[in-house]
Write a protein that holds these residues in place. Structure first.
Motif, short mmCIF file in Angstrom:
data_model
loop_
_atom_site.label_atom_id
_atom_site.label_comp_id
_atom_site.label_asym_id
_atom_site.label_seq_id
_atom_site.Cartn_x
_atom_site.Cartn_y
_atom_site.Cartn_z
N CYS A 1 54.41 80.07 -18.14
CA CYS A 1 54.90 79.78 -16.80
C CYS A 1 54.54 78.34 -16.49
CB CYS A 1 54.21 80.75 -15.83
SG CYS A 1 54.63 80.56 -14.11
N GLN B 1 48.20 82.69 -15.54
CA GLN B 1 48.78 83.85 -16.20
C GLN B 1 47.61 84.74 -16.62
OE1 GLN B 1 51.62 80.97 -18.63
NE2 GLN B 1 52.23 83.10 -18.98
N TRP C 1 59.95 79.44 -16.77
CA TRP C 1 59.35 80.20 -17.85
C TRP C 1 59.86 79.60 -19.16
CZ3 TRP C 1 55.55 83.64 -18.18
CH2 TRP C 1 55.13 84.31 -17.01
N TYR C 2 58.89 79.25 -20.05
CA TYR C 2 59.21 78.76 -21.37
C TYR C 2 58.74 79.75 -22.41
CZ TYR C 2 60.59 73.98 -20.04
OH TYR C 2 61.24 72.88 -19.53
N LYS C 3 59.48 79.81 -23.50
CA LYS C 3 59.14 80.66 -24.65
C LYS C 3 58.76 79.75 -25.81
CE LYS C 3 61.58 83.70 -27.93
NZ LYS C 3 62.89 84.36 -28.20
N GLN C 4 57.69 80.09 -26.51
CA GLN C 4 57.29 79.33 -27.69
C GLN C 4 57.10 80.29 -28.86
OE1 GLN C 4 53.43 77.29 -27.79
NE2 GLN C 4 54.41 75.51 -28.75
N GLY D 1 49.39 80.99 -20.88
CA GLY D 1 50.34 81.68 -21.74
C GLY D 1 50.02 83.15 -21.92
N TYR E 1 54.71 83.07 -24.07
CA TYR E 1 55.49 82.76 -22.88
C TYR E 1 54.60 82.01 -21.90
CZ TYR E 1 59.26 85.69 -24.55
OH TYR E 1 60.28 86.21 -25.30
N VAL F 1 63.45 79.50 -20.79
CA VAL F 1 64.00 80.84 -20.65
C VAL F 1 64.76 80.97 -19.34
CG1 VAL F 1 63.42 83.29 -20.43
CG2 VAL F 1 62.18 81.85 -22.07
N PHE G 1 66.85 88.45 -19.05
CA PHE G 1 65.67 87.87 -18.41
C PHE G 1 65.91 87.71 -16.92
CE2 PHE G 1 63.43 86.75 -22.29
CZ PHE G 1 64.44 86.69 -23.23
N ASP H 1 62.10 88.52 -29.28
CA ASP H 1 61.41 88.09 -28.05
C ASP H 1 59.92 87.86 -28.30
OD1 ASP H 1 63.37 90.41 -26.03
OD2 ASP H 1 63.81 88.35 -26.65
#
Lengths: 115, 115
Positions: free
Chosen positions: B92, B6, B36-39, B108, B90, B48, B64, B86
């Motif tokens: 990957c 990323q 895709w994860y969101k933290q 991230g 994020y 996500v 999304f 949001d």
């Protein structure tokens, strides 16, 4: 239903002490994963369990790290003789089964600080 | 080693704008999954969106969506009508970084939504 839980939420320990981190996966999830998140290394995969078995321990950072899972449920990650470089957030995740298509559900993590 | 890259450490956009987060990866497999994860600051990793590589159609989940370019090994996340909630890190990710389906994460992107 309940999500993945981890305890303690935060742990401060002195260098050289042993610590145990606990993970309670979602009920019925056979696969369980441990990750470490640190500023320097980002998110690292440590170990996974299928049932109570951990077939591959090569991701553990050193032989001071060990993990076990009992009853196909709770897992503990043990760090012996903690070092300052062990300071990180330790995340646990579970999924219904192995297989890349299975969503991994994460717990809130344990922040470990070694002084 | 399988890597996920990323290239945007941080991004900032105004509320209601559209933002795209980039991700590239390497793989020798023909079929695989991408996530895709969101933290958020709570540390809870939340899935996500998920993409199966053999599906040519890009995955969408409400605001999304992804732009999956298999040949280029690119997997970007588009967030439309961005909201203050949001704001998060994020990540990957793809399985295969170690053990069966242990996730390999990118470094991230810290996304900040400005009011």
């Amino acid at each position: 239903g309940a999500g993945v839980s981890q305890s303690p939420s935060n742990k401060v320990t002195e260098k050289g002490k042993d610590v145990e981190l606990r993970c309670d996966p979602i009920s019925g999830h056979t696969a369980l994963y441990w990750y470490r998140q640190s500023l320097g290394q980002g998110l690292e995969f440590l170990i996974y369990f299928q049932g109570n078995s951990a077939p591959d321990k090569s991701g553990l950072p050193s032989d001071r790290f060990s993990a076990e899972r009992t009853g196909g449920s709770v897992s503990t990650l043990t760090i012996q003789r903690t070092q300052q470089e062990d300071s990180a957030v330790y995340l646990c995740a579970s999924s219904l089964d192995l297989g890349g298509f299975n969503e991994q559900y994460f717990g809130p993590g344990t922040r470990l600080t070694v002084t | 080693a399988q890597t996920v890259t990323q290239s945007q450490p941080e991004m900032s956009v105004q509320e209601a704008e559209t933002v795209t987060l980039s991700c590239t990866y390497d793989t020798s497999e023909s079929n695989y999954y991408l996530f895709w994860y969101k933290q958020p600051p709570s540390r809870q990793m939340i899935l996500v969106i998920r993409q199966e590589a053999y599906k040519q159609q890009n995955a969408t989940e409400n605001r999304f969506s992804v732009n999956f370019q298999k040949a280029a090994k690119s997997f970007s996340l588009k967030i439309s009508d961005s909201q203050l909630g949001d704001t998060a890190m994020y990540f990957c990710a793809r399985p295969g970084g170690g053990g069966a389906d242990g996730l390999t994460f990118g470094k991230g992107t810290h996304l900040i939504i400005q009011p």
